[in-house]
Design a protein around this motif. Structure first.
Motif, PDB file in Angstrom:
ATOM      1  N   GLY A  58       1.153   1.156   6.513  1.00 24.00           N
ATOM      2  CA  GLY A  58       1.690   2.230   5.548  1.00 24.00           C
ATOM      3  C   GLY A  58       3.246   1.761   5.801  1.00 24.00           C
ATOM      4  N   CYS A  59       4.211   1.613   4.532  1.00 22.02           N
ATOM      5  CA  CYS A  59       5.447   0.974   5.058  1.00 22.02           C
ATOM      6  C   CYS A  59       6.152   2.151   3.703  1.00 22.02           C
ATOM      7  CB  CYS A  59       5.828  -0.283   5.056  1.00 22.02           C
ATOM      8  SG  CYS A  59       5.666  -1.166   5.638  1.00 22.02           S
ATOM      9  N   VAL A  96       0.637  -1.243   2.201  1.00 23.67           N
ATOM     10  CA  VAL A  96       1.580  -0.378   0.587  1.00 23.67           C
ATOM     11  C   VAL A  96       2.235   0.245   1.538  1.00 23.67           C
ATOM     12  CG1 VAL A  96       0.307   1.246  -0.936  1.00 23.67           C
ATOM     13  CG2 VAL A  96      -1.589  -0.627   0.919  1.00 23.67           C
ATOM     14  N   TYR A  97       3.191   0.330   0.083  1.00 22.44           N
ATOM     15  CA  TYR A  97       4.480   0.974   0.289  1.00 22.44           C
ATOM     16  C   TYR A  97       4.423   2.414  -0.500  1.00 22.44           C
ATOM     17  CZ  TYR A  97       7.393  -2.649   2.226  1.00 22.44           C
ATOM     18  OH  TYR A  97       7.832  -3.368   3.337  1.00 22.44           O
ATOM     19  N   PRO A  98       4.988   3.646  -0.814  1.00 26.61           N
ATOM     20  CA  PRO A  98       4.609   4.676  -1.367  1.00 26.61           C
ATOM     21  C   PRO A  98       5.120   3.806  -2.839  1.00 26.61           C
ATOM     22  CG  PRO A  98       6.659   4.474   0.042  1.00 26.61           C
ATOM     23  CD  PRO A  98       6.352   3.480   0.230  1.00 26.61           C
ATOM     24  N   ALA A  99       6.425   3.418  -3.415  1.00 27.75           N
ATOM     25  CA  ALA A  99       6.518   3.325  -4.976  1.00 27.75           C
ATOM     26  C   ALA A  99       7.021   1.371  -4.993  1.00 27.75           C
ATOM     27  CB  ALA A  99       7.535   3.830  -5.178  1.00 27.75           C
ATOM     28  N   GLY A 124       3.405  -6.354  -7.007  1.00 26.23           N
ATOM     29  CA  GLY A 124       2.591  -6.665  -5.401  1.00 26.23           C
ATOM     30  C   GLY A 124       3.120  -8.015  -5.266  1.00 26.23           C
ATOM     31  N   GLU A 125       2.807  -8.866  -3.762  1.00 25.05           N
ATOM     32  CA  GLU A 125       3.025  -9.601  -3.966  1.00 25.05           C
ATOM     33  C   GLU A 125       1.658 -10.503  -2.605  1.00 25.05           C
ATOM     34  OE1 GLU A 125       5.890 -12.291  -3.459  1.00 25.05           O
ATOM     35  OE2 GLU A 125       6.627 -10.682  -3.965  1.00 25.05           O
ATOM     36  N   SER A 126       1.408 -11.842  -2.819  1.00 21.38           N
ATOM     37  CA  SER A 126       0.849 -12.176  -2.280  1.00 21.38           C
ATOM     38  C   SER A 126       0.833 -13.637  -1.623  1.00 21.38           C
ATOM     39  CB  SER A 126      -1.039 -12.143  -3.399  1.00 21.38           C
ATOM     40  OG  SER A 126      -2.282 -11.852  -2.391  1.00 21.38           O
ATOM     41  N   LEU A 134       1.419  -3.831  -1.602  1.00 21.88           N
ATOM     42  CA  LEU A 134       1.146  -3.113  -2.667  1.00 21.88           C
ATOM     43  C   LEU A 134       2.190  -1.886  -2.801  1.00 21.88           C
ATOM     44  CD1 LEU A 134      -2.528  -3.467  -2.526  1.00 21.88           C
ATOM     45  CD2 LEU A 134      -1.159  -4.545  -3.960  1.00 21.88           C
ATOM     46  N   SER A 135       2.000  -1.368  -3.816  1.00 16.86           N
ATOM     47  CA  SER A 135       3.300   0.423  -3.995  1.00 16.86           C
ATOM     48  C   SER A 135       1.459   0.646  -4.663  1.00 16.86           C
ATOM     49  CB  SER A 135       4.115   0.015  -5.008  1.00 16.86           C
ATOM     50  OG  SER A 135       3.704   0.360  -5.900  1.00 16.86           O
TER      51      SER A 135
END
Ligand SMILES: [Zn+2]
Length: 261
Positions: A58-59, A96-99, A124-126, A134-135
């Protein structure tokens, strides 16, 4: 794959699936209840392995929960059904970010040889090696609406499959050389067609973000394949057939299962 890892995975897949996790699938993975029974069990096993093996972080103040892990793992697992999988071997972390977050840098992706320039908001960024970013806002919104053709988790994990062979080019690892020839030709035609339609300002069935790069085309086509199978097969039959072969499933059939219940 080492024998020990294989045995651990077999053990994980055989463990009973927690009932709280089933509730998460009901809530956040609407495709789950439409899958035939054997596919549901296979999906559960893949979810267990992904949750156990990947580092979910979580970030930005987001507290990691089982709901977030299971929701993301379920969508990642959907892309792996019916194949002998090594579970996204290059992927270590799911951040994973909140937003929706902002990328504020210029990044050169070596294998693909193209540049992603910031600042730009990305869902999202891969592109980072070993991580999917992801958010949770977008993951949960996209997960609950499984008909609009947008699903950031399917999108990002399609990029992960694409880069398993070392290049982010819209061509994932395929079974044989004739498969590569067919896929490359089809990808070229479909990608060009989408770019032309976008240039002419026409509306398209596929998300026009797919016209920005062949890798994005593959990710966007994957979203449409699972979320809008009837429309995709009607408007892009050859593309649908190739994706059906690649993903070893036919999401059009889910409609039948839904009615059968
Ligand atoms: Zn993308």
């Amino acid at each position: 794959m080492f024998g020990l890892e294989k045995r651990q995975r077999e053990r994980l897949r055989a463990e009973p699936f927690p009932s709280e996790w089933l509730l998460v699938l009901e809530r956040n993975a609407p495709f789950y209840r439409r899958l035939p029974g054997p596919d549901q069990r296979e999906l559960q096993g893949h979810i267990r392995v992904i949750v156990a093996e990947k580092n979910f972080e979580g970030c930005g103040g987001l507290e990691m929960t089982d709901e977030i892990r299971v929701t993301i793992a379920a969508h990642a697992a959907l892309l792996l059904l019916h194949r002998d999988t090594d579970y996204y071997p290059k992927l270590r972390s799911i951040v994973v970010y909140p937003a929706a977050f902002v990328v504020n840098h210029t990044e050169v992706v070596e294998e693909g040889g193209f540049t992603v320039e910031g600042p730009e908001a990305r869902l999202g960024e891969s592109w980072h090696h070993g991580a999917v970013v992801l958010s949770w806002d977008d993951v949960s919104a996209g997960a609950r609406n499984f008909h609009d053709g947008y699903n950031v988790v399917l999108h990002e994990f399609a990029h992960q499959l694409d880069q398993e062979d070392g290049s982010v080019d819209g061509v994932p690892p395929l079974d044989d050389s004739s498969g590569y020839r067919t896929w490359r030709r089809l990808l070229e035609d479909e990608y060009r067609e989408l770019r032309e339609a976008v240039a002419l300002g026409e509306s398209t069935m596929l998300d026009q973000y797919g016209a920005t790069h062949p890798a994005e085309f593959f990710a966007v086509a994957t979203e449409a394949f699972f979320e809008k199978p009837v429309q995709l097969s009607a408007t892009h039959p050859a593309l649908y057939e190739e994706l059906k072969k690649f993903y070893r499933q036919d999401p059009r059939q889910w409609l039948g299962y839904a009615w059968a219940r």
